[in-house]
Design a protein around this motif. Structure first.
Motif, mmCIF file in Angstrom:
data_model
loop_
_atom_site.group_PDB
_atom_site.id
_atom_site.type_symbol
_atom_site.label_atom_id
_atom_site.label_comp_id
_atom_site.label_asym_id
_atom_site.label_seq_id
_atom_site.Cartn_x
_atom_site.Cartn_y
_atom_site.Cartn_z
ATOM 1 N N PRO A 100 35.661 -3.161 -13.872
ATOM 2 C CA PRO A 100 34.296 -2.618 -13.894
ATOM 3 C C PRO A 100 33.308 -3.661 -13.392
ATOM 4 O O PRO A 100 33.420 -4.853 -13.709
ATOM 5 C CB PRO A 100 34.061 -2.316 -15.376
ATOM 6 C CG PRO A 100 35.423 -2.221 -15.972
ATOM 7 C CD PRO A 100 36.277 -3.181 -15.208
ATOM 8 N N SER A 101 32.345 -3.223 -12.590
ATOM 9 C CA SER A 101 31.372 -4.158 -12.036
ATOM 10 C C SER A 101 30.084 -3.438 -11.675
ATOM 11 O O SER A 101 30.099 -2.272 -11.268
ATOM 12 C CB SER A 101 31.939 -4.834 -10.775
ATOM 13 O OG SER A 101 30.976 -5.686 -10.181
ATOM 14 N N GLY A 102 28.977 -4.166 -11.816
ATOM 15 C CA GLY A 102 27.685 -3.662 -11.374
ATOM 16 C C GLY A 102 27.259 -4.243 -10.047
ATOM 17 O O GLY A 102 26.128 -4.045 -9.603
ATOM 18 N N ALA A 103 28.169 -4.959 -9.374
ATOM 19 C CA ALA A 103 27.852 -5.582 -8.082
ATOM 20 C C ALA A 103 28.206 -4.650 -6.931
ATOM 21 O O ALA A 103 28.968 -3.690 -7.090
ATOM 22 C CB ALA A 103 28.622 -6.893 -7.954
ATOM 23 N N ALA A 104 27.657 -4.955 -5.756
ATOM 24 C CA ALA A 104 28.035 -4.204 -4.553
ATOM 25 C C ALA A 104 29.501 -4.491 -4.218
ATOM 26 O O ALA A 104 30.319 -3.580 -4.101
ATOM 27 C CB ALA A 104 27.121 -4.566 -3.392
ATOM 28 N N GLY A 105 29.841 -5.745 -4.032
ATOM 29 C CA GLY A 105 31.221 -6.182 -4.019
ATOM 30 C C GLY A 105 32.082 -5.804 -2.836
ATOM 31 O O GLY A 105 33.286 -5.997 -2.863
ATOM 32 N N TYR A 106 31.511 -5.297 -1.774
ATOM 33 C CA TYR A 106 32.338 -4.815 -0.670
ATOM 34 C C TYR A 106 32.795 -5.946 0.262
ATOM 35 O O TYR A 106 32.183 -7.013 0.321
ATOM 36 C CB TYR A 106 31.596 -3.749 0.132
ATOM 37 C CG TYR A 106 30.289 -4.195 0.754
ATOM 38 C CD1 TYR A 106 30.264 -4.959 1.904
ATOM 39 C CD2 TYR A 106 29.058 -3.828 0.197
ATOM 40 C CE1 TYR A 106 29.066 -5.361 2.491
ATOM 41 C CE2 TYR A 106 27.866 -4.218 0.760
ATOM 42 C CZ TYR A 106 27.871 -4.988 1.916
ATOM 43 O OH TYR A 106 26.685 -5.391 2.483
ATOM 44 N N LEU A 107 33.862 -5.655 1.003
ATOM 45 C CA LEU A 107 34.311 -6.515 2.102
ATOM 46 C C LEU A 107 33.726 -6.048 3.432
ATOM 47 O O LEU A 107 33.493 -6.854 4.330
ATOM 48 C CB LEU A 107 35.836 -6.503 2.196
ATOM 49 C CG LEU A 107 36.621 -7.002 0.984
ATOM 50 C CD1 LEU A 107 38.114 -6.812 1.229
ATOM 51 C CD2 LEU A 107 36.305 -8.464 0.703
ATOM 52 N N THR A 117 21.655 5.221 11.312
ATOM 53 C CA THR A 117 21.489 3.968 12.043
ATOM 54 C C THR A 117 22.777 3.170 11.917
ATOM 55 O O THR A 117 23.252 2.920 10.810
ATOM 56 C CB THR A 117 20.319 3.157 11.459
ATOM 57 O OG1 THR A 117 19.123 3.937 11.559
ATOM 58 C CG2 THR A 117 20.139 1.852 12.217
ATOM 59 N N ASN A 118 23.375 2.792 13.047
ATOM 60 C CA ASN A 118 24.623 2.043 13.001
ATOM 61 C C ASN A 118 24.415 0.727 12.274
ATOM 62 O O ASN A 118 23.450 0.001 12.527
ATOM 63 C CB ASN A 118 25.148 1.776 14.411
ATOM 64 C CG ASN A 118 25.666 3.033 15.082
ATOM 65 O OD1 ASN A 118 25.960 4.028 14.413
ATOM 66 N ND2 ASN A 118 25.776 3.014 16.398
ATOM 67 N N ARG A 119 25.339 0.417 11.354
ATOM 68 C CA ARG A 119 25.230 -0.791 10.548
ATOM 69 C C ARG A 119 26.618 -1.281 10.194
ATOM 70 O O ARG A 119 27.485 -0.497 9.817
ATOM 71 C CB ARG A 119 24.442 -0.502 9.264
ATOM 72 C CG ARG A 119 24.354 -1.667 8.286
ATOM 73 C CD ARG A 119 23.542 -1.275 7.054
ATOM 74 N NE ARG A 119 23.483 -2.380 6.104
ATOM 75 C CZ ARG A 119 24.377 -2.587 5.147
ATOM 76 N NH1 ARG A 119 25.406 -1.765 5.031
ATOM 77 N NH2 ARG A 119 24.264 -3.606 4.326
ATOM 78 N N VAL A 120 26.827 -2.587 10.318
ATOM 79 C CA VAL A 120 28.077 -3.203 9.904
ATOM 80 C C VAL A 120 27.729 -4.442 9.090
ATOM 81 O O VAL A 120 26.976 -5.298 9.550
ATOM 82 C CB VAL A 120 28.954 -3.604 11.104
ATOM 83 C CG1 VAL A 120 30.257 -4.248 10.616
ATOM 84 C CG2 VAL A 120 29.260 -2.410 11.985
ATOM 85 N N SER A 121 28.272 -4.528 7.878
ATOM 86 C CA SER A 121 28.040 -5.704 7.037
ATOM 87 C C SER A 121 29.363 -6.151 6.426
ATOM 88 O O SER A 121 30.147 -5.324 5.940
ATOM 89 C CB SER A 121 27.044 -5.380 5.919
ATOM 90 O OG SER A 121 26.965 -6.452 4.988
ATOM 91 N N PHE A 122 29.592 -7.467 6.470
ATOM 92 C CA PHE A 122 30.783 -8.051 5.866
ATOM 93 C C PHE A 122 30.431 -8.927 4.667
ATOM 94 O O PHE A 122 31.297 -9.613 4.135
ATOM 95 C CB PHE A 122 31.547 -8.885 6.899
ATOM 96 C CG PHE A 122 32.004 -8.096 8.103
ATOM 97 C CD1 PHE A 122 33.156 -7.332 8.061
ATOM 98 C CD2 PHE A 122 31.258 -8.102 9.279
ATOM 99 C CE1 PHE A 122 33.581 -6.601 9.168
ATOM 100 C CE2 PHE A 122 31.663 -7.387 10.394
ATOM 101 C CZ PHE A 122 32.831 -6.630 10.340
ATOM 102 N N ASP A 123 29.182 -8.898 4.253
ATOM 103 C CA ASP A 123 28.717 -9.758 3.162
ATOM 104 C C ASP A 123 27.842 -8.941 2.226
ATOM 105 O O ASP A 123 26.769 -8.477 2.613
ATOM 106 C CB ASP A 123 27.931 -10.942 3.729
ATOM 107 C CG ASP A 123 27.529 -11.954 2.676
ATOM 108 O OD1 ASP A 123 27.772 -11.698 1.474
ATOM 109 O OD2 ASP A 123 26.959 -12.996 3.042
ATOM 110 N N SER A 124 28.282 -8.756 0.987
ATOM 111 C CA SER A 124 27.560 -7.905 0.047
ATOM 112 C C SER A 124 26.444 -8.633 -0.690
ATOM 113 O O SER A 124 25.705 -8.000 -1.452
ATOM 114 C CB SER A 124 28.535 -7.318 -0.981
ATOM 115 O OG SER A 124 29.087 -8.338 -1.792
ATOM 116 N N ILE A 125 26.310 -9.931 -0.477
ATOM 117 C CA ILE A 125 25.252 -10.675 -1.161
ATOM 118 C C ILE A 125 23.888 -10.142 -0.727
ATOM 119 O O ILE A 125 23.595 -10.039 0.470
ATOM 120 C CB ILE A 125 25.359 -12.179 -0.870
ATOM 121 C CG1 ILE A 125 26.652 -12.733 -1.466
ATOM 122 C CG2 ILE A 125 24.164 -12.934 -1.449
ATOM 123 C CD1 ILE A 125 26.907 -14.182 -1.137
ATOM 124 N N GLY A 126 23.064 -9.793 -1.675
ATOM 125 C CA GLY A 126 21.733 -9.274 -1.381
ATOM 126 C C GLY A 126 21.682 -7.772 -1.163
ATOM 127 O O GLY A 126 20.598 -7.207 -1.014
#
Length: 260
Positions: A100-107, A117-126
């Motif tokens: 269980p987590s309340g963070a975004a936490g994605y890869l 809108t096209n978007r690619v993110s590899f960092d869930s910080i922020g």
């Protein structure tokens, strides 16, 4: 050759070829590191509206899947024409998703498609975590398995504290954030209040009808929002801004009473 999807009949017919190809490409790129693929959002809740809804997909991978595979996956799926309004795809490490987590936490967080809108993110910080926490909660309740391990075997439900915070943040975003269609602001508010009352996620239209029955002062606004939601996004109806603000203020009060 077996179908790429676990149960093609469980997803809308308009999405079957697309989701089958999405799973196929993901299997090729991630190989043995692919654990599970499942749909959340409107597909999972049985309220997908072709031409209006996004398709929300969660991919679970083993820790062995690295940055190179994630970048290849983003490029491959970003080039795959999406028949829905858009694809919102999130990739998680299986170790993270199993707690269980309340963070975004994605890869990987990938948005693509004709109306996104096209978007690619590899960092869930922020990142605004509430989007991901709510999707994981919906996934745990009703995730539609497309490939691999069963949803509840790989996904831990968010805790009550984390989910309550996410719902509050979602309500504030839809009330104060820019770029949201008025009908979706109203229907998302209905879904949030309905969850607080019932402890289960409902499809937006189901939740809206329930709130319209119980709150007659907002019935006309909600019914207009429902009619608007039946239309393509570009043809959404204009809703009275003053009434929308009053409704969202009520939603915030209702949700705050539950979450605190």
């Amino acid at each position: 050759m077996p179908h790429a999807l676990v149960d093609p009949e469980s997803v809308p017919v308009e999405l079957r070829p697309y989701l089958g190809e999405l799973v196929r490409r993901t299997r090729v790129i991630c190989g043995d590191g692919l654990v599970s693929v499942f749909a959340v959002g409107s597909v999972a809740l049985g309220d997908y509206r072709h031409g209006r809804s996004d398709v929300d997909v969660t991919v679970v991978v083993a820790p062995s899947v690295g940055a190179a595979e994630l970048r290849e996956l983003a490029e491959s799926l970003g080039a795959l024409p999406c028949p829905a309004a858009g694809l919102e795809l999130v990739v998680y490490d299986s170790d993270f998703l199993g707690r269980p987590s309340g963070a975004a936490g994605y890869l990987l967080d990938l948005n693509t498609g004709p109306l996104l809108t096209n978007r690619v993110s590899f960092d869930s910080i922020g990142a605004q975590a509430f989007w991901y926490v709510i999707d994981r909660s919906i996934g745990y309740q009703a995730g539609c398995l497309l490939y691999g391990e069963p949803v509840r075997r790989v996904l831990a439900a968010p805790g009550r504290r984390e989910l309550s915070a996410a719902i509050s943040d979602s309500v504030r975003e839809h009330a104060d954030g820019m770029g949201h269609l008025a009908d979706n602001q109203v229907l998302n508010g209905c879904r949030s209040v309905a969850f607080c009352r019932e402890g289960r996620w409902s499809a937006k239209r189901v939740a809206a009808r329930a709130i319209a029955r119980s709150e007659p002062e907002f019935r006309a606004l909600i019914e207009t929002a429902l009619r608007s939601f039946e239309r393509p996004r570009a043809e959404a109806l204009a809703l009275p801004a003053t009434e929308v603000r009053a409704f969202l203020a009520w939603v915030r009060e209702s949700v705050d009473a539950f979450t605190h």
